[in-house]
Design a protein around this motif. Structure first.
Motif, PDB file in Angstrom:
ATOM      1  N   GLY A 139       0.800  -1.231   0.000  1.00  0.00           N
ATOM      2  CA  GLY A 139       0.000   0.000   0.000  1.00  0.00           C
ATOM      3  C   GLY A 139       0.829   1.275   0.000  1.00  0.00           C
ATOM      4  O   GLY A 139       0.340   2.330  -0.374  1.00  0.00           O
ATOM      5  N   ARG A 269      -3.447  -7.909  -1.139  1.00  0.00           N
ATOM      6  CA  ARG A 269      -3.218  -6.870  -2.141  1.00  0.00           C
ATOM      7  C   ARG A 269      -4.535  -6.280  -2.666  1.00  0.00           C
ATOM      8  O   ARG A 269      -4.570  -5.139  -3.119  1.00  0.00           O
ATOM      9  CB  ARG A 269      -2.400  -7.495  -3.282  1.00  0.00           C
ATOM     10  CG  ARG A 269      -2.075  -6.581  -4.447  1.00  0.00           C
ATOM     11  CD  ARG A 269      -1.020  -5.576  -4.094  1.00  0.00           C
ATOM     12  NE  ARG A 269      -0.491  -4.865  -5.247  1.00  0.00           N
ATOM     13  CZ  ARG A 269       0.084  -3.668  -5.161  1.00  0.00           C
ATOM     14  NH1 ARG A 269       0.217  -3.074  -3.998  1.00  0.00           N
ATOM     15  NH2 ARG A 269       0.553  -3.068  -6.244  1.00  0.00           N
ATOM     16  N   THR A 273      -5.521  -2.577  -4.427  1.00  0.00           N
ATOM     17  CA  THR A 273      -5.872  -2.418  -5.840  1.00  0.00           C
ATOM     18  C   THR A 273      -7.376  -2.512  -6.079  1.00  0.00           C
ATOM     19  O   THR A 273      -7.850  -2.104  -7.135  1.00  0.00           O
ATOM     20  CB  THR A 273      -5.201  -3.505  -6.707  1.00  0.00           C
ATOM     21  OG1 THR A 273      -5.740  -4.781  -6.312  1.00  0.00           O
ATOM     22  CG2 THR A 273      -3.701  -3.515  -6.509  1.00  0.00           C
ATOM     23  N   GLU A 274      -8.116  -3.069  -5.109  1.00  0.00           N
ATOM     24  CA  GLU A 274      -9.558  -3.288  -5.237  1.00  0.00           C
ATOM     25  C   GLU A 274      -9.879  -4.142  -6.470  1.00  0.00           C
ATOM     26  O   GLU A 274     -10.914  -3.974  -7.092  1.00  0.00           O
ATOM     27  CB  GLU A 274     -10.315  -1.965  -5.260  1.00  0.00           C
ATOM     28  CG  GLU A 274     -10.097  -1.142  -3.979  1.00  0.00           C
ATOM     29  CD  GLU A 274     -11.051   0.015  -3.858  1.00  0.00           C
ATOM     30  OE1 GLU A 274     -12.174  -0.205  -3.425  1.00  0.00           O
ATOM     31  OE2 GLU A 274     -10.660   1.145  -4.226  1.00  0.00           O
TER      32      GLU A 274
ATOM     33  N   ASN B 153      -2.529   3.353   2.250  1.00  0.00           N
ATOM     34  CA  ASN B 153      -2.601   3.158   0.804  1.00  0.00           C
ATOM     35  C   ASN B 153      -2.292   4.519   0.213  1.00  0.00           C
ATOM     36  O   ASN B 153      -3.154   5.199  -0.314  1.00  0.00           O
ATOM     37  CB  ASN B 153      -4.000   2.672   0.413  1.00  0.00           C
ATOM     38  CG  ASN B 153      -4.078   2.275  -1.057  1.00  0.00           C
ATOM     39  OD1 ASN B 153      -3.085   2.285  -1.760  1.00  0.00           O
ATOM     40  ND2 ASN B 153      -5.278   1.942  -1.506  1.00  0.00           N
ATOM     41  N   ARG B 188       0.210   3.997  -8.183  1.00  0.00           N
ATOM     42  CA  ARG B 188       1.606   4.104  -8.624  1.00  0.00           C
ATOM     43  C   ARG B 188       2.121   2.767  -9.144  1.00  0.00           C
ATOM     44  O   ARG B 188       2.710   2.695 -10.206  1.00  0.00           O
ATOM     45  CB  ARG B 188       2.495   4.585  -7.478  1.00  0.00           C
ATOM     46  CG  ARG B 188       3.958   4.462  -7.810  1.00  0.00           C
ATOM     47  CD  ARG B 188       4.832   5.568  -7.392  1.00  0.00           C
ATOM     48  NE  ARG B 188       4.716   5.973  -6.013  1.00  0.00           N
ATOM     49  CZ  ARG B 188       5.540   6.852  -5.466  1.00  0.00           C
ATOM     50  NH1 ARG B 188       6.500   7.406  -6.152  1.00  0.00           N
ATOM     51  NH2 ARG B 188       5.395   7.195  -4.215  1.00  0.00           N
ATOM     52  N   THR B 189       1.886   1.705  -8.393  1.00  0.00           N
ATOM     53  CA  THR B 189       2.417   0.403  -8.817  1.00  0.00           C
ATOM     54  C   THR B 189       1.325  -0.498  -9.362  1.00  0.00           C
ATOM     55  O   THR B 189       1.611  -1.554  -9.878  1.00  0.00           O
ATOM     56  CB  THR B 189       3.113  -0.307  -7.648  1.00  0.00           C
ATOM     57  OG1 THR B 189       2.182  -0.390  -6.566  1.00  0.00           O
ATOM     58  CG2 THR B 189       4.336   0.457  -7.197  1.00  0.00           C
ATOM     59  N   ALA B 190       0.080  -0.082  -9.201  1.00  0.00           N
ATOM     60  CA  ALA B 190      -1.043  -0.848  -9.753  1.00  0.00           C
ATOM     61  C   ALA B 190      -2.124   0.164 -10.090  1.00  0.00           C
ATOM     62  O   ALA B 190      -2.325   1.120  -9.356  1.00  0.00           O
ATOM     63  CB  ALA B 190      -1.562  -1.847  -8.728  1.00  0.00           C
ATOM     64  N   PRO B 191      -2.811  -0.022 -11.230  1.00  0.00           N
ATOM     65  CA  PRO B 191      -3.822   0.965 -11.602  1.00  0.00           C
ATOM     66  C   PRO B 191      -5.028   0.917 -10.664  1.00  0.00           C
ATOM     67  O   PRO B 191      -5.557  -0.151 -10.381  1.00  0.00           O
ATOM     68  CB  PRO B 191      -4.211   0.568 -13.023  1.00  0.00           C
ATOM     69  CG  PRO B 191      -3.787  -0.855 -13.162  1.00  0.00           C
ATOM     70  CD  PRO B 191      -2.675  -1.103 -12.196  1.00  0.00           C
ATOM     71  N   THR B 192      -5.420   2.078 -10.157  1.00  0.00           N
ATOM     72  CA  THR B 192      -6.638   2.212  -9.361  1.00  0.00           C
ATOM     73  C   THR B 192      -7.414   3.368  -9.989  1.00  0.00           C
ATOM     74  O   THR B 192      -6.863   4.122 -10.781  1.00  0.00           O
ATOM     75  CB  THR B 192      -6.317   2.515  -7.893  1.00  0.00           C
ATOM     76  OG1 THR B 192      -5.501   3.674  -7.833  1.00  0.00           O
ATOM     77  CG2 THR B 192      -5.578   1.357  -7.235  1.00  0.00           C
ATOM     78  N   PRO B 193      -8.694   3.521  -9.661  1.00  0.00           N
ATOM     79  CA  PRO B 193      -9.453   4.612 -10.283  1.00  0.00           C
ATOM     80  C   PRO B 193      -8.809   5.968 -10.005  1.00  0.00           C
ATOM     81  O   PRO B 193      -8.265   6.192  -8.931  1.00  0.00           O
ATOM     82  CB  PRO B 193     -10.820   4.516  -9.603  1.00  0.00           C
ATOM     83  CG  PRO B 193     -10.920   3.113  -9.128  1.00  0.00           C
ATOM     84  CD  PRO B 193      -9.523   2.710  -8.758  1.00  0.00           C
ATOM     85  N   ALA B 244     -12.279   4.168  -0.001  1.00  0.00           N
ATOM     86  CA  ALA B 244     -11.385   3.576  -0.999  1.00  0.00           C
ATOM     87  C   ALA B 244     -11.823   4.029  -2.388  1.00  0.00           C
ATOM     88  O   ALA B 244     -12.992   4.404  -2.599  1.00  0.00           O
ATOM     89  CB  ALA B 244     -11.416   2.052  -0.887  1.00  0.00           C
ATOM     90  N   PRO B 245     -10.881   4.021  -3.334  1.00  0.00           N
ATOM     91  CA  PRO B 245     -11.146   4.647  -4.636  1.00  0.00           C
ATOM     92  C   PRO B 245     -12.316   4.062  -5.434  1.00  0.00           C
ATOM     93  O   PRO B 245     -13.070   4.831  -6.038  1.00  0.00           O
ATOM     94  CB  PRO B 245      -9.833   4.472  -5.389  1.00  0.00           C
ATOM     95  CG  PRO B 245      -8.786   4.361  -4.326  1.00  0.00           C
ATOM     96  CD  PRO B 245      -9.453   3.654  -3.179  1.00  0.00           C
ATOM     97  N   VAL B 246     -12.488   2.746  -5.475  1.00  0.00           N
ATOM     98  CA  VAL B 246     -13.512   2.197  -6.364  1.00  0.00           C
ATOM     99  C   VAL B 246     -14.911   2.673  -5.963  1.00  0.00           C
ATOM    100  O   VAL B 246     -15.676   3.179  -6.797  1.00  0.00           O
ATOM    101  CB  VAL B 246     -13.446   0.643  -6.396  1.00  0.00           C
ATOM    102  CG1 VAL B 246     -14.665   0.078  -7.104  1.00  0.00           C
ATOM    103  CG2 VAL B 246     -12.173   0.179  -7.098  1.00  0.00           C
ATOM    104  N   ALA B 247     -15.221   2.563  -4.674  1.00  0.00           N
ATOM    105  CA  ALA B 247     -16.549   2.976  -4.215  1.00  0.00           C
ATOM    106  C   ALA B 247     -16.739   4.482  -4.349  1.00  0.00           C
ATOM    107  O   ALA B 247     -17.872   4.975  -4.357  1.00  0.00           O
ATOM    108  CB  ALA B 247     -16.746   2.549  -2.762  1.00  0.00           C
TER     109      ALA B 247
END
Lengths: 367, 269
Positions: A139, A269, A273-274, B153, B188-193, B244-247
């Motif tokens: 994270g 993880r 990343t969701e 995060n 940064r290391t994984a795409p999030t919304p 969190a970003p998705v919601a």
């Protein structure tokens, strides 16, 4: 002692005293006599940070936070100070004990402030300059930002960064330590700031390099490993080194190793990343100092290395996100004979770095 | 008498012409600069937004507000000729609890007639992934009354909106609280919304006229009713905890619809 060019470049930026600078320049074999002045006759100190010859280039950008003796001492003092927590009881060093490779000795999950318990096992702190993602779920992606998480976590240190800085400003010792590390800014400010605080902690953490285990000395041709250890290395390379890769003994990836959700149902993880594809995936830990950093797995579920090998040999649970390497040819886990297990354990013990575990430079300072 | 009248008329005409020449309200020296203030005025429909006041959303749920904090960044102003004046690396943290944070001052704006205001709600990706040295000013976690950062995060909370509603099922302690936190810069290391939303607003028929002696104030309305009743209808009974970003994606989409420019003050100093 021979330094790789990368190392000399990096240490050079970190040096404050002229003796060290002269050493670095001398080793570079260029302009050892800057400005025509006499070289400092003082004996040269140990370099503040060295890239071990068999290691890759570090990820942490030392040019943005040049190491200094004073900066490292400040970071080290902060690391061991309970002042960083709400009630003064929990220092970083509480859950990250040097003699256990900076893990929380024998605790499955960490006990923080007021004996509150988290849901994860404190990860080892070593070779952090080579990390690009931190914590079991990755994270945090910048070492400088890492301390914000445990400081603010209600079950760890439960404090606000603003309060920490206020306490530091009012303390009898920290203003002088910050001034020694950072001097005076161009605008005349000696203020204790968030970047200075975080970067000092990074300076100390970056120095926590473990590269002097028997394995490393074997690698450098200084010692021999015995027959079991050599055989264990061969088994390791064949069956473990895809994930526990390279000289850091991790590829830094996130994988579901079939341990199962456990009592906390930690999504791993996926929390970051969701993405369902990341469910139950955790960062592959380094195996350096592995036998002293027990217990194992993200929630400290497995008490011994034997239990870990048991898990990989016959305990792997299937799930949609299980790492494919643990389900080859339709078979779960990694087949290991009794002889191979004995050899692997012998090899894993060569990764203990007693110099790292007992280095007085990493211990709680006496100031 | 006639000649006097004629002289007076001529004099008047001369005065009018000279007046036009020297006091043309649209004439300005392009080298002049002045400030522009963006005033954010928060409403719920027709009512002013305040603490300890009960409002009702489109789902018929009553609610009160206990906190509204959000970042505004990447402000730019567009002139009537299309020229864009940018204010990079300037971040604002608006806090309903602190009225002085609701007026954003942009200094040294070149003289001209401005027809459009653009800004982002949140902290852009580049800043979100920059080093510890970026943690200063309103981006310094040490200076926040209320945390605006997800430390577990890494990333800024762009929009932090909290309050109470009887429509929310009671928690174990009996509280009926909503915490709607919008963040997520793309990862940064994984795409999030990426929940940064960029908003472009026309100033209206009366342009913002920056002059040597005019520092325009642009009055924006922020309608919190649309936060609940925007493109996605938000019911507090169902959506009351977002961290969190998705919601947060539908919330960010609604945030993009809250803002409008009500009027501009081009008052002379």
């Amino acid at each position: 002692m021979k330094m790789a060019p990368t190392l000399a470049r990096q240490t050079h930026q970190g040096f404050r005293n002229l003796g060290s600078l002269a050493l670095a320049l001398g080793l570079l074999g260029a302009c050892a006599n800057p400005g025509g002045s006499e070289p400092d006759p003082q004996p040269a100190a140990e370099p503040l940070f060295q890239v071990p010859a068999h290691f890759p280039a570090p990820v942490y950008d030392l040019s943005k936070n040049p190491l200094t003796k004073e900066g490292i001492l400040l970071g080290r003092t902060l690391f061991y100070d309970g002042l960083l927590s709400r009630d003064g009881t929990i220092a970083c060093g509480e859950c990250h004990r040097q003699d256990f490779a900076f893990t929380h000795h024998t605790h499955d999950v960490s006990h923080g402030i007021g004996d509150r318990m988290g849901t994860r096992n404190a990860p080892a702190l070593q070779n952090l300059a080579w990390g690009s993602t931190f914590f079991h779920d990755g994270g945090v992606t910048d070492l400088d930002l890492l301390p914000l998480a445990p400081i603010e976590n209600p079950v760890e240190m439960d404090e606000k960064i603003g309060n920490v800085l206020e306490k530091l400003r009012k303390s009898p010792k920290y203003p002088a330590l910050f001034k020694a590390a950072y001097g005076r800014a161009a605008n005349g400010s000696e203020e204790i700031t968030t970047p200075k605080f975080l970067k000092a902690l990074s300076q100390f953490m970056v120095t926590l390099v473990s590269a002097n285990s028997r394995y490393d000395r074997y690698r450098r041709g200084e010692v021999q490993l015995d027959a079991d250890e050599v055989a264990g290395l061969t088994v390791f390379k064949a069956k473990c080194a895809t994930c526990h890769a390279g000289e850091l003994f991790t590829d830094g990836s996130f994988r579901n190793n079939g341990i199962g959700p456990g009592v906390f149902g930690d999504l791993g993880r996926e929390r970051v990343t969701e993405q369902y594809a990341d469910r139950y995936k955790f960062q592959v830990p380094s195996l350096r100092n592995v036998s002293v950093s027990r217990p194992y797995m993200h929630d400290g579920r497995l008490p011994t290395l034997d239990a870990v090998l048991d898990h990989y040999a016959r305990g792997v649970q299937d799930s949609p996100t299980l790492d494919p390497l643990l389900k080859q040819g339709g078979r779960l886990g990694i087949p290991l004979t009794n002889a191979e297990r004995k050899q692997l354990l012998a090899f894993l013990n060569t990764l203990n770095d007693s110099k790292f575990l007992t280095n007085p430079a990493f211990a709680e300072p006496t100031n | 008498m006639k000649s006097i009248f004629l002289a007076a008329l001529l004099g008047l005409a001369f005065f009018a012409v000279s007046c036009q020449k020297t006091d043309d309200p649209d004439a300005f020296n392009p080298a002049d600069k002045n400030a522009v203030t963006l005033e954010f005025d928060h409403r719920v429909g027709g009512q002013r937004l305040a603490f300890n006041t009960t409002y009702k959303n489109g789902s018929g749920e009553e609610f009160t507000v206990t906190m509204l904090n959000y970042f505004v960044s990447n402000v730019s102003l567009t002139k009537d000729d299309g020229t864009v004046v940018k204010f990079p690396d300037r971040y604002f943290l608006l806090r309903l609890a602190d009225p002085k944070t609701l007026n954003l001052t942009l200094p040294d704006v070149p003289a001209g007639n401005y027809k459009q205001v653009t800004f982002s709600v949140g902290v852009d990706s580049a800043k979100s992934v920059s080093s510890a040295d970026a943690l200063k000013g309103v981006l310094d976690p040490a200076l926040w009354a209320d945390p605006m950062y997800w430390s577990w995060n890494s990333g800024y909370i762009f929009w932090r909106f909290e309050g109470t509603s009887p429509a929310i099922p009671a928690s174990a302690t009996g509280a009926r609280i909503f915490n709607l936190h919008v963040g997520g810069f793309g990862g940064r290391t994984a795409p999030t919304p990426n929940n940064l939303r960029t908003i472009t607003l026309p100033v209206g028929t009366e342009l913002a006229k920056v002059r040597n002696n005019i520092a325009p104030a642009v009055h924006l309305l922020v309608d919190i009713a649309k936060f609940f009743d925007g493109p996605t209808k938000i019911s507090l009974a169902k959506t009351n905890q977002v961290h969190a970003p998705v919601a947060a994606v539908p919330l960010a989409n609604n945030i993009a619809t809250l803002f409008s420019i009500d009027h501009v003050h081009n008052d002379k100093e």
